[in-house]
Design a protein around this motif. Structure first.
Motif, PDB file in Angstrom:
ATOM      1  N   SER A  22       0.845  -1.207   0.000  1.00  8.28           N
ATOM      2  CA  SER A  22       0.000   0.000   0.000  1.00  8.28           C
ATOM      3  C   SER A  22       0.876   1.251   0.000  1.00  8.28           C
ATOM      4  O   SER A  22       1.738   1.417   0.882  1.00  8.28           O
ATOM      5  N   SER A  23       0.637   2.162  -0.999  1.00  7.25           N
ATOM      6  CA  SER A  23       1.436   3.399  -1.093  1.00  7.25           C
ATOM      7  C   SER A  23       1.121   4.361   0.045  1.00  7.25           C
ATOM      8  O   SER A  23       1.997   5.089   0.536  1.00  7.25           O
ATOM      9  N   VAL A  24      -0.131   4.335   0.526  1.00  7.99           N
ATOM     10  CA  VAL A  24      -0.534   5.226   1.621  1.00  7.99           C
ATOM     11  C   VAL A  24       0.209   4.851   2.883  1.00  7.99           C
ATOM     12  O   VAL A  24       0.763   5.700   3.598  1.00  7.99           O
ATOM     13  N   VAL A  25       0.208   3.591   3.196  1.00 10.77           N
ATOM     14  CA  VAL A  25       0.894   3.139   4.396  1.00 10.77           C
ATOM     15  C   VAL A  25       2.384   3.421   4.309  1.00 10.77           C
ATOM     16  O   VAL A  25       3.002   3.852   5.280  1.00 10.77           O
ATOM     17  N   ASN A  26       2.947   3.218   3.137  1.00 15.22           N
ATOM     18  CA  ASN A  26       4.383   3.448   2.972  1.00 15.22           C
ATOM     19  C   ASN A  26       4.707   4.927   3.146  1.00 15.22           C
ATOM     20  O   ASN A  26       5.726   5.289   3.767  1.00 15.22           O
ATOM     21  N   GLU A  27       3.861   5.842   2.607  1.00 11.56           N
ATOM     22  CA  GLU A  27       4.107   7.280   2.725  1.00 11.56           C
ATOM     23  C   GLU A  27       3.990   7.724   4.171  1.00 11.56           C
ATOM     24  O   GLU A  27       4.829   8.487   4.680  1.00 11.56           O
ATOM     25  N   LEU A  28       2.928   7.269   4.859  1.00  7.81           N
ATOM     26  CA  LEU A  28       2.751   7.619   6.258  1.00  7.81           C
ATOM     27  C   LEU A  28       3.897   7.082   7.104  1.00  7.81           C
ATOM     28  O   LEU A  28       4.337   7.715   8.068  1.00  7.81           O
ATOM     29  N   ARG A  29       4.377   5.908   6.764  1.00  8.21           N
ATOM     30  CA  ARG A  29       5.479   5.311   7.546  1.00  8.21           C
ATOM     31  C   ARG A  29       6.754   6.111   7.363  1.00  8.21           C
ATOM     32  O   ARG A  29       7.513   6.302   8.321  1.00  8.21           O
ATOM     33  N   LYS A  30       6.989   6.585   6.129  1.00 10.93           N
ATOM     34  CA  LYS A  30       8.180   7.415   5.904  1.00 10.93           C
ATOM     35  C   LYS A  30       8.110   8.698   6.742  1.00 10.93           C
ATOM     36  O   LYS A  30       9.106   9.120   7.367  1.00 10.93           O
ATOM     37  N   LYS A  31       6.941   9.356   6.736  1.00 11.00           N
ATOM     38  CA  LYS A  31       6.788  10.591   7.525  1.00 11.00           C
ATOM     39  C   LYS A  31       6.947  10.296   9.002  1.00 11.00           C
ATOM     40  O   LYS A  31       7.558  11.053   9.751  1.00 11.00           O
ATOM     41  N   TYR A  32       6.433   9.167   9.436  1.00 13.55           N
ATOM     42  CA  TYR A  32       6.539   8.792  10.839  1.00 13.55           C
ATOM     43  C   TYR A  32       7.995   8.594  11.231  1.00 13.55           C
ATOM     44  O   TYR A  32       8.434   9.059  12.278  1.00 13.55           O
ATOM     45  N   LEU A  33       8.737   7.949  10.377  1.00 17.18           N
ATOM     46  CA  LEU A  33      10.143   7.689  10.679  1.00 17.18           C
ATOM     47  C   LEU A  33      10.950   8.978  10.667  1.00 17.18           C
ATOM     48  O   LEU A  33      11.857   9.174  11.497  1.00 17.18           O
ATOM     49  N   ALA A  34      10.622   9.925   9.715  1.00 13.55           N
ATOM     50  CA  ALA A  34      11.350  11.210   9.658  1.00 13.55           C
ATOM     51  C   ALA A  34      11.080  12.033  10.913  1.00 13.55           C
ATOM     52  O   ALA A  34      11.984  12.637  11.512  1.00 13.55           O
ATOM     53  N   SER A  35       9.806  12.097  11.319  1.00 15.59           N
ATOM     54  CA  SER A  35       9.460  12.847  12.540  1.00 15.59           C
ATOM     55  C   SER A  35      10.109  12.212  13.747  1.00 15.59           C
ATOM     56  O   SER A  35      10.578  12.905  14.674  1.00 15.59           O
TER      57      SER A  35
ATOM     58  N   ARG B  62       5.725  19.081  19.465  1.00 17.25           N
ATOM     59  CA  ARG B  62       4.965  19.135  18.221  1.00 17.25           C
ATOM     60  C   ARG B  62       5.232  17.897  17.364  1.00 17.25           C
ATOM     61  O   ARG B  62       4.315  17.315  16.779  1.00 17.25           O
ATOM     62  N   LEU B  63       6.502  17.498  17.309  1.00 16.05           N
ATOM     63  CA  LEU B  63       6.854  16.325  16.493  1.00 16.05           C
ATOM     64  C   LEU B  63       6.200  15.048  17.052  1.00 16.05           C
ATOM     65  O   LEU B  63       5.783  14.165  16.299  1.00 16.05           O
TER      66      LEU B  63
ATOM     67  N   SER C 220      17.457  15.316  22.271  1.00 13.06           N
ATOM     68  CA  SER C 220      18.813  15.130  22.783  1.00 13.06           C
ATOM     69  C   SER C 220      19.553  16.450  22.929  1.00 13.06           C
ATOM     70  O   SER C 220      20.398  16.609  23.818  1.00 13.06           O
ATOM     71  N   ARG C 221      19.206  17.516  22.086  1.00 10.28           N
ATOM     72  CA  ARG C 221      19.914  18.797  22.171  1.00 10.28           C
ATOM     73  C   ARG C 221      19.191  19.791  23.082  1.00 10.28           C
ATOM     74  O   ARG C 221      19.820  20.472  23.870  1.00 10.28           O
ATOM     75  N   LEU C 222      17.849  19.887  22.884  1.00  8.35           N
ATOM     76  CA  LEU C 222      17.108  20.948  23.572  1.00  8.35           C
ATOM     77  C   LEU C 222      16.245  20.430  24.701  1.00  8.35           C
ATOM     78  O   LEU C 222      15.663  21.199  25.453  1.00  8.35           O
ATOM     79  N   GLY C 223      16.103  19.069  24.817  1.00 12.00           N
ATOM     80  CA  GLY C 223      15.292  18.518  25.873  1.00 12.00           C
ATOM     81  C   GLY C 223      13.978  18.012  25.352  1.00 12.00           C
ATOM     82  O   GLY C 223      13.479  18.454  24.322  1.00 12.00           O
ATOM     83  N   ALA C 224      13.418  17.097  26.097  1.00  8.29           N
ATOM     84  CA  ALA C 224      12.201  16.435  25.640  1.00  8.29           C
ATOM     85  C   ALA C 224      10.987  17.354  25.710  1.00  8.29           C
ATOM     86  O   ALA C 224       9.981  17.124  25.033  1.00  8.29           O
ATOM     87  N   GLN C 225      11.051  18.439  26.476  1.00  6.28           N
ATOM     88  CA  GLN C 225       9.911  19.333  26.635  1.00  6.28           C
ATOM     89  C   GLN C 225       9.979  20.544  25.719  1.00  6.28           C
ATOM     90  O   GLN C 225       9.183  21.489  25.855  1.00  6.28           O
ATOM     91  N   HIS C 226      10.897  20.513  24.814  1.00  2.00           N
ATOM     92  CA  HIS C 226      11.000  21.630  23.869  1.00  2.00           C
ATOM     93  C   HIS C 226       9.765  21.630  23.008  1.00  2.00           C
ATOM     94  O   HIS C 226       9.194  20.585  22.698  1.00  2.00           O
TER      95      HIS C 226
ATOM     96  N   LYS D 151      12.891  10.611  13.887  1.00  7.43           N
ATOM     97  CA  LYS D 151      14.328  10.885  13.866  1.00  7.43           C
ATOM     98  C   LYS D 151      14.591  12.320  14.326  1.00  7.43           C
ATOM     99  O   LYS D 151      15.505  12.572  15.137  1.00  7.43           O
ATOM    100  N   LEU D 152      13.771  13.235  13.795  1.00  7.19           N
ATOM    101  CA  LEU D 152      13.965  14.644  14.147  1.00  7.19           C
ATOM    102  C   LEU D 152      13.660  14.870  15.622  1.00  7.19           C
ATOM    103  O   LEU D 152      14.359  15.615  16.317  1.00  7.19           O
TER     104      LEU D 152
END
Length: 755
Positions: free
Chosen positions: A303-316, A336-337, A325-331, A318-319
């Motif tokens: 499914s292309s939808v699932v694959n696209e959502l999974r890519k966005k999920y993995l990018a968010s 938002r991410l 790790s730099r600004l803290g978990a409550q930044h 990672k970010l």
């Protein structure tokens, strides 16, 4: 230690004597002349047979039995089987020697009318045998004449007998080659008959195979017609049964069976699809219920939808990890991410739910198809079961039809082969060596015949010699005297011109016999160094040792049978004692056959009878030997004395012995033999010792043993045994190693038989 060595030597000697080689060699020495005479006679007969026999010639031909050739009878056999090779070869040997082949040879060569073939062999022994047969068959002299056909058949059978009798068939080693030998007085005829036997054997084989194939063809033709009819009937029955029961076939199977097979295959596929769809649905439902966003689902990856959502999920993701790790978990950016990641996860699970709904739809379709196929299979199974019940009978009909069809084809093929064999028959034998006329005769083998006759003669001679040895029951050696009688052997008295017979025949009307009798009775005086004199000296020592308590020794000379020479021994023994200076009186107590009186007292007018019956002074009746001074009281028998035993056992005899003992050192009494009369037994109590005389090679051992067993008193007083009339040359044949006879040649150095 010496006793042990002696005992061991005795044991070794007994073990060696278990097989008495000396006795065997002695028997050979004694009987070789008998064997030689038998061999010589047999050799003469064999020479006559070899020289008078008609020479016979043997021609041979060889036939090979080819085991690779086709055998029609075995091919036509339904069961089949392999004949035993040994039995088959022996059967062919008997066939070659059978009357069938013999009559074929007789007819082909016309042997019954061949004068050379029908001629009789003119050997010496053959002529004798034919003469005997002709004498025995007297009925033929009076038989009526036979017609021509009977006579011709008789000649034909006679020729057959000669062919069969003179042929010899043998197997060459362990091969399949048979050698045919025929023997005839003519070498050409022998070769011709041998070759004809071989050729007629092949012809007979061909004829037998032709007859076999012909009979097989007739039988096969009948069977083929019957099988053809049966095959057609069974095939037609199969077709009628199919039509009657509606059994439609496509190829080799029924249509209903094919449909059932196809439905079963489709149902298996449908069941597989249903299981696959159900497995997919179960897998995606587990992922949704567990909330695992990282779970791998095969259809979700497509499914292309699932694959696209999974890519966005993995990018968010990672970010967010980098910002935390730099600004803290409550930044603010991290928060938002994380919200975006939750949105992406929700959207993916919504998409998975839609995929699960599609899986449910596929599973329902697969289940519906499977149910439809199951209904179709159940319906087809019922139809096929009914058809199969009917097909059992169909298959039975088809098997029967197929069997008749195969039999028909097989018999048709064999019929064609049999026809071909009948038109061109082959045989499993062939001649590999033809007979040729022999150059030299095969019979008689003169040296072999002569050797065979000599061998038979030697066997007969050995048998006769063995019989003679078995029948030899006489005294031959001193060992026999000791072993059989248990008495001492005093020695031998050699044969002296048949001394006893000379003494018995010595009369006034026979001067030559008188002269010989004188020589015999004075032998120990004329030959004091002879072996006979030494034997009598041995008897004197036995008397001195055995009767040592008496001053005058009364010695009786006895024998078992008349004519054994006791009178000669008595006279010589008395003269030997007198020649040594002893006072000796010799009494002839044989009142029925006074041999001593005939030998040395032929002119006496009075003697023992007058002394006993008339009371005469014994000294008035004495006869004296001028050379030795021996006194002799003869027995002048003018008439038969029936009561001789009573006279010898009477009081007068006892007084006579008592009177003579006063004036003598030895009283030698010549007693009658023990076998025919009882005189010696009656006088046994008056005798101090007995010297037993047995004739060598004439007196049976059994009669002497039985005589002594019945006379225990005489046996007890017996001083020993003298073997009289010994043929010294023949006695050498009875010697054994270590015996007295074995060393007699060395003893003879101390003897002097002639002066």
């Amino acid at each position: 230690m010496s006793e042990k060595i002696s005992h061991d030597n005795i044991d070794d000697e007994n073990r060696i004597d278990f097989i008495d080689f000396d006795a065997l060699l002695g028997a050979v020495r004694r009987q070789w002349l008998v064997v030689a005479v038998c061999v010589a006679c047999a050799a003469l007969i064999g020479f006559a047979v070899a020289t008078t026999s008609v020479p016979l010639y043997t021609a041979s031909a060889k036939v090979l039995m080819d085991r690779d050739a086709n055998q029609v009878v075995q091919q036509l056999s339904v069961i089949g089987g392999v004949m035993d090779d040994e039995a088959s070869v022996l059967s062919q040997v008997e066939l070659l020697q059978s009357e069938t082949i013999g009559l074929a040879v007789v007819d082909k060569l016309d042997l019954s009318n061949d004068p050379q073939f029908m001629a009789r062999q003119s050997s010496l022994f053959g002529s004798v045998v034919r003469f005997i047969k002709s004498v025995v068959s007297v009925s033929q002299w009076f038989s009526s004449g036979k017609d021509d056909s009977v006579a011709a058949e008789a000649k034909r059978r006679a020729a057959l007998g000669r062919v069969v009798g003179n042929v010899d068939v043998s197997r060459v080693g362990r091969t399949y080659v048979l050698e045919i030998k025929y023997t005839s007085p003519s070498p050409e005829l022998a070769a011709r008959v041998a070759n004809t036997i071989a050729s007629e054997y092949l012809v007979d084989k061909l004829n037998s195979k032709y007859d076999a194939t012909r009979r097989a063809s007739v039988w096969l033709q009948d069977r083929i017609d019957e099988l053809r009819r049966k095959a057609m009937e069974t095939d037609l029955a199969v077709q009628k049964f199919k039509s009657a029961n509606g059994l439609v076939t496509a190829g080799n199977s029924l249509v209903s069976d094919q449909q059932l097979s196809e439905l079963n295959s489709a149902m298996i596929v449908a069941q597989s699809d249903s299981a696959k769809a159900e497995a997919k649905l179960d897998g995606i439902q587990k992922v949704i219920s567990a909330g695992q966003s990282d779970a791998i689902v095969t259809d979700a990856l497509d499914s292309s939808v699932v694959n696209e959502l999974r890519k966005k999920y993995l990018a968010s993701s990672k970010l967010e990890s980098e910002i935390s790790s730099r600004l803290g978990a409550q930044h603010i950016q991290a928060v938002r991410l994380r919200k975006e990641m939750d949105e992406y996860r929700r959207l993916m699970f919504e998409e998975l739910g839609r995929i699960a709904e599609s899986y449910k739809s596929d599973l329902a379709i697969a289940k519906a198809r499977e149910t439809s196929l199951q209904n179709s299979v159940s319906l087809a199974t019922g139809v096929s079961a009914v058809a199969n019940e009917t097909q059992v009978q169909l298959r039975e009909l088809e098997r029967e039809a197929e069997t008749y069809k195969n039999l028909y084809q097989t018999f048709l093929q064999r019929y064609q082969q049999a026809v071909q064999q009948q038109s061109f028959p082959v045989t499993d034998a062939r001649v590999i060596s033809s007979a040729t006329a022999p150059d030299s005769p095969s019979q008689p083998r003169k040296l072999l015949v002569l050797a065979a006759f000599c061998f038979v003669g030697a066997g007969i001679g050995a048998g006769i010699g063995a019989f003679r040895e078995f029948r030899d029951r006489f005294f031959r050696t001193g060992e026999q005297v000791r072993d059989i009688l248990g008495l001492e052997f005093l020695g031998i008295a050699p044969l002296m011109n048949d001394g006893l017979r000379v003494v018995d025949n010595a009369t006034e009307s026979n001067p030559r016999s008188i002269r010989k009798a004188t020589e015999v009775t004075n032998y120990v005086i004329d030959h004091p160094l002879s072996s006979f004199a030494e034997t009598l000296r041995s008897a004197k020592i036995a008397a001195d040792l055995g009767v040592s308590e008496k001053e005058c020794k009364v010695i009786g000379i006895i024998s078992t049978l008349p004519g054994e020479g006791k009178s000669t021994v008595s006279v010589n023994f008395a003269e030997l004692l007198a020649s040594q200076g002893s006072r000796v009186i010799l009494i002839d107590a044989d009142l029925r056959n006074p041999g001593a009186t005939r030998a040395i007292g032929r002119h006496a007018q009075e003697g023992l009878l007058e002394t006993l019956l008339e009371g005469k002074n014994p000294k008035d009746c004495f006869l004296y030997n001028a050379r030795t001074g021996m006194a002799f009281l003869p027995a002048v028998v003018k008439h038969r004395v029936p009561h001789s035993s009573e006279l010898l056992s009477s009081v007068a005899m006892r007084k006579l012995l008592s009177t003579l003992s006063a004036s003598a050192d030895y009283i030698i009494i010549d007693l009658p033999p023990l076998g025919p009369v009882v005189d010696a037994r009656a006088m046994a109590s008056r005798i101090d010792g007995f010297v037993y005389v047995a004739e060598w090679g004439k007196t049976a051992r059994r009669v002497v043993r039985q005589t002594l067993e019945t006379e225990p008193l005489i046996r007890q007083k017996c001083l020993g045994v003298i073997l009289n009339k010994v043929d010294q040359e023949k006695m050498n044949l009875y010697r054994s190693y270590g015996s007295t006879e074995y060393y007699y040649s060395r003893y003879s150095e101390y003897y002097q038989e002639k002066t």
